[in-house]
Design a protein around this motif. Structure first.
Motif, PDB file in Angstrom:
ATOM      1  N   LEU A   1       0.837  -1.389  -0.063  1.00 52.57           N
ATOM      2  CA  LEU A   1       0.034  -0.034  -0.105  1.00 52.57           C
ATOM      3  C   LEU A   1       0.919   1.236   0.075  1.00 52.57           C
ATOM      4  O   LEU A   1       1.858   1.350   0.772  1.00 52.57           O
ATOM      5  CB  LEU A   1      -0.909  -0.052   1.238  1.00 52.57           C
TER       6      LEU A   1
ATOM      7  N   GLN B   1       0.212   5.061   0.572  1.00 54.55           N
ATOM      8  CA  GLN B   1      -0.761   6.099   1.204  1.00 54.55           C
ATOM      9  C   GLN B   1      -0.423   7.329   1.652  1.00 54.55           C
ATOM     10  O   GLN B   1       0.681   7.245   2.229  1.00 54.55           O
ATOM     11  CB  GLN B   1      -1.736   5.305   2.408  1.00 54.55           C
TER      12      GLN B   1
ATOM     13  N   THR C   1      -5.477   6.039  -0.515  1.00 52.15           N
ATOM     14  CA  THR C   1      -4.522   5.197  -1.107  1.00 52.15           C
ATOM     15  C   THR C   1      -4.068   5.673  -2.511  1.00 52.15           C
ATOM     16  O   THR C   1      -5.006   5.801  -3.437  1.00 52.15           O
ATOM     17  CB  THR C   1      -5.064   3.795  -1.056  1.00 52.15           C
TER      18      THR C   1
ATOM     19  N   SER D   1      -1.994   0.403  -4.531  1.00 51.42           N
ATOM     20  CA  SER D   1      -2.290  -1.053  -3.970  1.00 51.42           C
ATOM     21  C   SER D   1      -1.981  -2.065  -4.703  1.00 51.42           C
ATOM     22  O   SER D   1      -2.356  -2.231  -5.941  1.00 51.42           O
ATOM     23  CB  SER D   1      -3.612  -0.814  -3.192  1.00 51.42           C
TER      24      SER D   1
ATOM     25  N   LYS E   1      -7.485  -1.158   4.204  1.00 48.74           N
ATOM     26  CA  LYS E   1      -6.423   0.048   3.767  1.00 48.74           C
ATOM     27  C   LYS E   1      -6.889   1.096   5.145  1.00 48.74           C
ATOM     28  O   LYS E   1      -5.809   1.758   5.624  1.00 48.74           O
ATOM     29  CB  LYS E   1      -7.178   0.787   2.578  1.00 48.74           C
TER      30      LYS E   1
END
Length: 142
Positions: free
Chosen positions: A6, A8, A14, A17, A32
């Motif tokens: 991920l 972020q 996000t 991914s 998430k």
């Protein structure tokens, strides 16, 4: 084995991914949010490794982005921390001082680089020059 990757930002959006284990969409969104909440509330003096469910989250913050890997509990944390750093170095070299917008607007190139680094949740290549050479070869084809 890497379960997922991920990227972020600080506000929890996000930006990228990559899932190596199947989850349904509801579970992905829940993951998430959980991962973001877990890593952003930790104090900087703590390690970049967190046990989460039956796995480990290994993360690193670069500027305004958190790079997070979910790996098996028995995997080597430092190896994955190095992999995160290598991934950022490759992004930085490829995009020239990479920023969040590069990742958003060139997501197909980012996925291509990640696919050169990792295969089926395992580290495939650790040499920065080899990765950059392969990516540049693919770029020439376009």
């Amino acid at each position: 084995m890497i379960r997922f990757i991920l990227l972020q930002n600080r506000s929890g959006k996000t930006r990228l991914s990559k899932w190596y284990v199947p989850y349904d969409e509801e579970e992905k969104e829940k993951i998430k949010q959980e991962v973001h909440r877990l890593i952003t509330t930790r104090e900087p003096r703590f390690t970049n490794f967190v046990e989460w469910r039956t796995h480990k989250i290994i993360y690193r913050r670069y500027a305004g982005l958190y790079f997070s890997f979910c790996v098996d509990i028995n995997d080597n944390e430092l190896a994955y921390l190095e992999s995160i750093h290598l991934m950022v170095e490759v992004f930085d070299h490829f995009f020239g001082n990479v920023c969040e917008l590069d990742l958003v607007f060139n997501f197909h190139k980012v996925y291509m680089i990640i696919d050169e680094l990792f295969l089926a949740g395992e580290v495939q290549e650790t040499s920065k020059p080899v990765i950059l050479h392969r990516v540049q070869l693919v770029e020439k084809l376009d």
